[in-house]
Design an enzyme around this catalytic site. Structure first.
Site, PDB file in Angstrom:
ATOM      1  N   SER A  49       0.863  -1.188   0.000  1.00  0.00           N
ATOM      2  CA  SER A  49       0.000   0.000   0.000  1.00  0.00           C
ATOM      3  C   SER A  49       0.898   1.237   0.000  1.00  0.00           C
ATOM      4  O   SER A  49       2.095   1.132   0.263  1.00  0.00           O
ATOM      5  CB  SER A  49      -0.881   0.000   1.248  1.00  0.00           C
ATOM      6  N   ASP A  84      -0.710  -1.537  -4.206  1.00  0.00           N
ATOM      7  CA  ASP A  84      -2.089  -1.844  -3.831  1.00  0.00           C
ATOM      8  C   ASP A  84      -2.860  -0.563  -3.481  1.00  0.00           C
ATOM      9  O   ASP A  84      -2.378   0.253  -2.697  1.00  0.00           O
ATOM     10  CB  ASP A  84      -2.020  -2.766  -2.593  1.00  0.00           C
ATOM     11  N   HIS A  85      -4.034  -0.396  -4.061  1.00  0.00           N
ATOM     12  CA  HIS A  85      -4.900   0.762  -3.775  1.00  0.00           C
ATOM     13  C   HIS A  85      -4.230   2.115  -3.985  1.00  0.00           C
ATOM     14  O   HIS A  85      -4.302   2.997  -3.118  1.00  0.00           O
ATOM     15  CB  HIS A  85      -5.465   0.695  -2.339  1.00  0.00           C
ATOM     16  N   ASP A 106      -6.986   2.753  -7.645  1.00  0.00           N
ATOM     17  CA  ASP A 106      -8.281   2.751  -6.965  1.00  0.00           C
ATOM     18  C   ASP A 106      -8.914   4.142  -7.008  1.00  0.00           C
ATOM     19  O   ASP A 106      -8.684   4.960  -6.127  1.00  0.00           O
ATOM     20  CB  ASP A 106      -8.097   2.261  -5.524  1.00  0.00           C
ATOM     21  N   GLU A 136     -10.702  -0.831 -10.001  1.00  0.00           N
ATOM     22  CA  GLU A 136     -11.744  -1.168  -9.019  1.00  0.00           C
ATOM     23  C   GLU A 136     -13.057  -0.449  -9.300  1.00  0.00           C
ATOM     24  O   GLU A 136     -13.090   0.744  -9.581  1.00  0.00           O
ATOM     25  CB  GLU A 136     -11.276  -0.818  -7.600  1.00  0.00           C
ATOM     26  N   HIS A 171     -12.541  -4.646   3.780  1.00  0.00           N
ATOM     27  CA  HIS A 171     -11.196  -4.727   4.353  1.00  0.00           C
ATOM     28  C   HIS A 171     -11.322  -4.823   5.876  1.00  0.00           C
ATOM     29  O   HIS A 171     -12.305  -4.368   6.454  1.00  0.00           O
ATOM     30  CB  HIS A 171     -10.391  -3.479   3.988  1.00  0.00           C
ATOM     31  N   HIS A 199     -10.791  -8.645  -2.923  1.00  0.00           N
ATOM     32  CA  HIS A 199     -10.131  -7.914  -1.829  1.00  0.00           C
ATOM     33  C   HIS A 199     -10.787  -8.321  -0.513  1.00  0.00           C
ATOM     34  O   HIS A 199     -11.890  -8.850  -0.507  1.00  0.00           O
ATOM     35  CB  HIS A 199     -10.280  -6.402  -2.038  1.00  0.00           C
ATOM     36  N   ASN A 223      -4.607  -9.631   3.923  1.00  0.00           N
ATOM     37  CA  ASN A 223      -3.776  -8.746   4.724  1.00  0.00           C
ATOM     38  C   ASN A 223      -4.096  -8.929   6.220  1.00  0.00           C
ATOM     39  O   ASN A 223      -3.244  -9.320   7.001  1.00  0.00           O
ATOM     40  CB  ASN A 223      -3.985  -7.285   4.274  1.00  0.00           C
TER      41      ASN A 223
HETATM   42 ZN    ZN Z   1      -7.965  -4.016  -0.992  1.00  0.00          ZN
END
Ligand code: ZN
Length: 269
Positions: A49, A84-85, A106, A136, A171, A199, A223
């Site tokens: 991230s 990520d994101h 994202d 996304e 998440h 996710h 995660n």
């Molecule tokens: Zn995610």
């Protein structure tokens, strides 16, 4: 060996399997994840991230740590480094220039038109290089279900390699029962004909994960479960060894628990 996620996914997609993304936080986590995946002979996507990249002192340092560890630990499985994101195109460019092999952009909280615009800006920057793009439609959070027409419009106008769509996944830790919209997942898959990523897969049980894969999920992001496993290992280690203060040992109290969690996840696919 460092590979493009495109290569990893192609194999998973064609064989109706899924590949895991495990998020990394520091040197030790990279080491533990690589060692366990290598032990199990399973390819892995290392998710980073923007806050984790910042914590590890930037994209270049993350890339260096991963590639140096691939070499010094003699890792032979295919490994990719994934942003990520990402929510900032300039940050994506930095990650690409540092050597990251895939990017998840994202913009799911923006309009689908804006999402398309920024995704295409990223694809233009990549300019044919072997770097995978994940998009996304969601956003992925409590109570969110992706709009099927938005998914179709997005994939038609922004040629992403894989799509993250919210189907009731979140998440962090699920409060109450996990409730995934399998009909929506099926419809998205049938209409976009691209691999789908799940996710927030921590806390989703084995039958549900398997059903997701059977309906077109090719990438599973984990995660929170890893964080909880490591944290519980560290807590237990400290409780059982109150006189140990060596930071390497304290961080290492979480190693076995983290590796066992990874092993369990990998055994599903
Ligand atoms: Zn995610």
């Amino acid at each position: 060996m460092l590979v493009s996620m495109k290569e990893q996914l192609k194999d998973a997609y064609l064989n109706g399997k899924a590949i895991y993304q495990f998020n990394i936080n520091n040197l030790e986590w990279i080491k533990y994840i690589l060692e366990e995946c290598n032990n199990q002979s399973k390819p892995v996507i290392l998710g980073v991230s923007s806050s984790a990249a910042k914590y590890m002192c930037g994209y270049k340092n993350v890339y260096s740590m991963v590639t140096n560890l691939l070499d010094s630990l003699n890792i032979t499985i295919p490994v990719s480094i994934h942003f990520d994101h990402a929510s900032d195109i300039e940050e994506c460019k930095k990650a690409i220039d540092a050597g990251f092999t895939s990017i998840m952009l994202d913009y799911s909280s923006h309009s689908v038109e804006e999402n398309i615009k920024y995704t295409n800006e990223l694809i233009n920057y990549i300019n044919g290089r072997d770097i995978l793009v994940e998009g996304e439609i969601g956003p992925i959070k409590e109570g969110s279900h992706a709009d099927l027409n938005d998914c179709i419009k997005y994939v038609k106008n922004a040629n992403v390699d894989i799509l993250a769509a919210s189907i009731g996944n979140i998440h962090g830790i699920y409060q109450g029962e996990v409730n995934l919209d399998f009909d929506l997942l099926k419809s998205i898959k049938e209409n976009i004909n691209k691999p789908i990523v799940l996710h927030g897969a921590s806390g989703i049980n084995e039958p549900m994960l398997k059903k997701c894969v059977s309906l077109g999920v090719s990438k599973i992001n984990i995660n929170t479960d890893l964080q909880l496993a490591w944290y519980n290992g560290v807590r237990k280690g400290i409780a059982e060894n109150p006189n140990v203060y060596d930071p390497r040992k304290v961080i290492g109290f979480g190693e076995q628990a983290l590796k066992e969690c990874i092993k369990e996840k990998l055994s599903l696919f």
